[in-house]
Design an enzyme around this catalytic site. Structure first.
Site, PDB file in Angstrom:
ATOM      1  N   HIS A 216       6.250   4.253   0.898  1.00 53.15           N
ATOM      2  CA  HIS A 216       5.685   3.102   0.197  1.00 53.15           C
ATOM      3  C   HIS A 216       5.978   1.886   1.059  1.00 53.15           C
ATOM      4  O   HIS A 216       7.134   1.601   1.378  1.00 53.15           O
ATOM      5  CB  HIS A 216       6.312   2.955  -1.188  1.00 53.15           C
ATOM      6  CG  HIS A 216       5.726   1.822  -1.971  1.00 53.15           C
ATOM      7  ND1 HIS A 216       6.312   1.321  -3.116  1.00 53.15           N
ATOM      8  CD2 HIS A 216       4.610   1.084  -1.781  1.00 53.15           C
ATOM      9  CE1 HIS A 216       5.583   0.331  -3.588  1.00 53.15           C
ATOM     10  NE2 HIS A 216       4.540   0.164  -2.791  1.00 53.15           N
ATOM     11  N   ASP A 217       4.947   1.160   1.460  1.00 53.74           N
ATOM     12  CA  ASP A 217       5.143   0.070   2.422  1.00 53.74           C
ATOM     13  C   ASP A 217       6.152  -0.961   1.942  1.00 53.74           C
ATOM     14  O   ASP A 217       6.880  -1.551   2.752  1.00 53.74           O
ATOM     15  CB  ASP A 217       3.810  -0.598   2.799  1.00 53.74           C
ATOM     16  CG  ASP A 217       2.972  -1.028   1.609  1.00 53.74           C
ATOM     17  OD1 ASP A 217       3.461  -0.995   0.461  1.00 53.74           O
ATOM     18  OD2 ASP A 217       1.798  -1.401   1.823  1.00 53.74           O
ATOM     19  N   THR A 218       6.258  -1.152   0.622  1.00 58.45           N
ATOM     20  CA  THR A 218       7.250  -2.103   0.126  1.00 58.45           C
ATOM     21  C   THR A 218       8.671  -1.591   0.352  1.00 58.45           C
ATOM     22  O   THR A 218       9.581  -2.366   0.641  1.00 58.45           O
ATOM     23  CB  THR A 218       7.032  -2.403  -1.365  1.00 58.45           C
ATOM     24  OG1 THR A 218       5.664  -2.758  -1.569  1.00 58.45           O
ATOM     25  CG2 THR A 218       7.910  -3.543  -1.828  1.00 58.45           C
ATOM     26  N   THR A 239      -1.276  -8.725   0.375  1.00 56.06           N
ATOM     27  CA  THR A 239      -2.269  -8.663  -0.708  1.00 56.06           C
ATOM     28  C   THR A 239      -1.573  -8.844  -2.058  1.00 56.06           C
ATOM     29  O   THR A 239      -2.095  -9.496  -2.958  1.00 56.06           O
ATOM     30  CB  THR A 239      -3.003  -7.313  -0.655  1.00 56.06           C
ATOM     31  OG1 THR A 239      -3.654  -7.202   0.621  1.00 56.06           O
ATOM     32  CG2 THR A 239      -4.022  -7.201  -1.766  1.00 56.06           C
ATOM     33  N   ASN A 276       5.508  -7.229  -9.766  1.00 57.67           N
ATOM     34  CA  ASN A 276       4.257  -7.335  -9.008  1.00 57.67           C
ATOM     35  C   ASN A 276       3.533  -8.628  -9.371  1.00 57.67           C
ATOM     36  O   ASN A 276       3.303  -8.903 -10.554  1.00 57.67           O
ATOM     37  CB  ASN A 276       3.328  -6.167  -9.343  1.00 57.67           C
ATOM     38  CG  ASN A 276       3.556  -4.976  -8.456  1.00 57.67           C
ATOM     39  OD1 ASN A 276       4.673  -4.733  -8.014  1.00 57.67           O
ATOM     40  ND2 ASN A 276       2.505  -4.230  -8.193  1.00 57.67           N
ATOM     41  N   GLY A 382       3.054 -10.679   5.551  1.00 56.34           N
ATOM     42  CA  GLY A 382       2.012 -11.583   6.039  1.00 56.34           C
ATOM     43  C   GLY A 382       2.160 -13.018   5.587  1.00 56.34           C
ATOM     44  O   GLY A 382       1.744 -13.944   6.293  1.00 56.34           O
TER      45      GLY A 382
END
Length: 462
Positions: A216-218, A239, A276, A382
């Site tokens: 999971h990228d997080t 995003t 989130n 980002g």
């Protein structure tokens, strides 16, 4: 991304970047996973040489395989509308408070559990013999071996965050066949070696091991937070904004559920306790609607717009779907009786103020609910490129913000591989290497936080 690691070096080089464009077909919104796999192969070819490969991606989505191991169809996109109203059907069998107490996962309409419930009546699901989450699917195509990586599995709403194993009770009560899932893997576990056909197509010389990372990228991004000690909050920006704390144990209280905090699993027994927030998706969609203007110039103009003139709830599910984002933000401001932003600069400022406000609330709520005070907020991903957002977050939180690294997910991925191959030590050692080698920018809070409290009250009242 190619990472080079030794005890005093951590370098990242981008060798290939490719688009990820979902496709809307008659049955709904789908990921073009074959295009993504082709991009992975092109990236491996561009890498030139690799001692290890690790894959991370977004969470919750999956591919279904038949008895021969063939993909049954393009994976459904989490922004597809098939899960509308599904959560209520699940809760009729297993009430929301009991589900949270068992899994610690926030409510999101696209959680894997709700996707599985929505898919249950389909012919494709009836034919499925295996379910692989997206990074595990790509790893399977590279190696021929199947597994389910734990940090990503923890977003399915089928993992017990206390035992870090499947929640068999939840699965049984909801009729989920856990036999669909491949065996659990943990970051650092071996995940096979590149198949001969992959070596031939990429020009790599084998054997090349694939190493399980925080897929999971997080999870990978939080592993790359350059923190010292435990008194820190993080915001993984992109995003989405994922804002919260790193804890040793989950927080499973009813108050935590009501605040919609999630307990996802991280490296080395940690819990990613976070909320989130819609994130820079709001701005990305506006920029797309405006015909891709120069972002740097747009942010300079936005900085000149008066602060906190209008704010929206950056966690509102009303902003989840693509399309008409500038108009939807303007409509939300109008509905709450605030000045309606009209120009791109005004809408951009509204978005950034709203994100900073959401960051403030998430960081404050997390500290209160977990009884875990913090002294600094780390922003990675980002959003570190957006100096205005970083400064506004420092102002809103009343805490210093340390921004960087930008490619946190890739760095966390590389560091877990390096650790599995004996090049770095524990999580603290990984973070020490990040602090010594990566450019970081510090933002001090300006002014008091009273105007942010007032804006939050205005939003609640609206």
């Amino acid at each position: 991304m190619v990472g080079r690691v030794d005890p005093d070096r951590l370098e990242l080089t981008e060798v290939h970047r490719f688009p990820n464009r979902p496709v809307r077909v008659p049955e709904g919104l789908r990921w073009d996973v074959l295009s993504l796999y082709a991009g992975v192969l092109q990236g491996l070819r561009a890498a030139g040489r690799a001692d290890s490969v690790g894959i991370d991606s977004w969470a919750v989505d999956y591919g279904l395989l038949d008895a021969d191991g063939a993909l049954l169809g393009n994976p459904v996109h989490y922004r597809d509308g098939r899960t509308e109203g599904v959560a209520e059907k699940v809760w009729a069998t297993l009430p929301a408070d009991e589900l949270y107490a068992a899994t610690g996962l926030q409510y999101a309409p696209f959680n894997t559990l709700y996707q599985l419930t929505a898919a249950r009546s389909t012919a494709q699901f009836a034919a499925a013999k295996r379910l692989l989450l997206i990074p595990d699917l790509l790893a399977y195509w590279l190696t021929g071996e199947q597994g389910t990586e734990l940090t990503n599995a923890s977003t399915t709403q089928l993992i017990d965050p206390r035992t870090r194993e499947w929640s068999y009770d939840v699965a049984e009560r909801l009729g989920v066949d856990l036999g669909l899932f491949a065996p659990l893997r943990r970051p650092g576990d071996p995940a096979g070696v590149l198949r001969p056909e992959v070596l031939e197509e990429t020009g790599l010389t084998g054997p090349v091991p694939v190493t399980t990372v925080g897929s999971h990228d997080t999870a990978s991004a939080v592993a790359a937070v350059p923190a010292v000690g435990e008194r820190f909050a993080y915001i993984c920006t992109g995003t989405w904004s994922l804002a919260g704390l790193e804890l040793a144990a989950p927080v499973l209280t009813e108050e935590s559920r009501a605040a919609n905090f999630t307990n996802e699993l991280g490296l080395d027994g940690t819990v990613r306790y976070l909320r989130n927030i819609m994130g820079l998706w709001l701005l990305q969609e506006c920029v797309r609607a405006w015909g891709e203007p120069d972002l740097g110039a747009l942010l300079l103009e936005a900085a000149k717009v008066p602060a906190l003139r209008s704010v929206v709830d950056a966690g509102d599910a009303a902003f989840l779907a693509p399309g008409r984002m500038p108009e939807r933000i303007a409509e939300a401001c109008r509905a709450s009786g605030q000045p309606v932003p009209a120009t791109p600069a005004e809408i951009t400022r509204c978005i950034l103020d709203s994100l900073a406000l959401a960051h403030r609330k998430a960081v404050a709520d997390a500290q209160r609910l977990a009884d875990h005070p913090v002294d600094v907020v780390h922003i990675v991903g980002g959003g570190t490129r957006n100096a205005l957002l970083c400064q506004l977050t420092a102002d809103a939180c009343g805490l210093p913000v340390v921004a960087g690294p930008t490619e946190a997910a890739a760095l966390g991925n590389v560091l877990v591989q390096a650790r599995a191959h004996g090049l770095v030590g524990d999580l603290a050692g990984m973070r020490s290497l990040l602090t010594r080698t990566q450019p970081l920018t510090r933002y001090e809070p300006r002014g008091g936080t009273e105007r942010w409290r007032a804006a939050q009250a205005r939003l609640v009242a609206g």
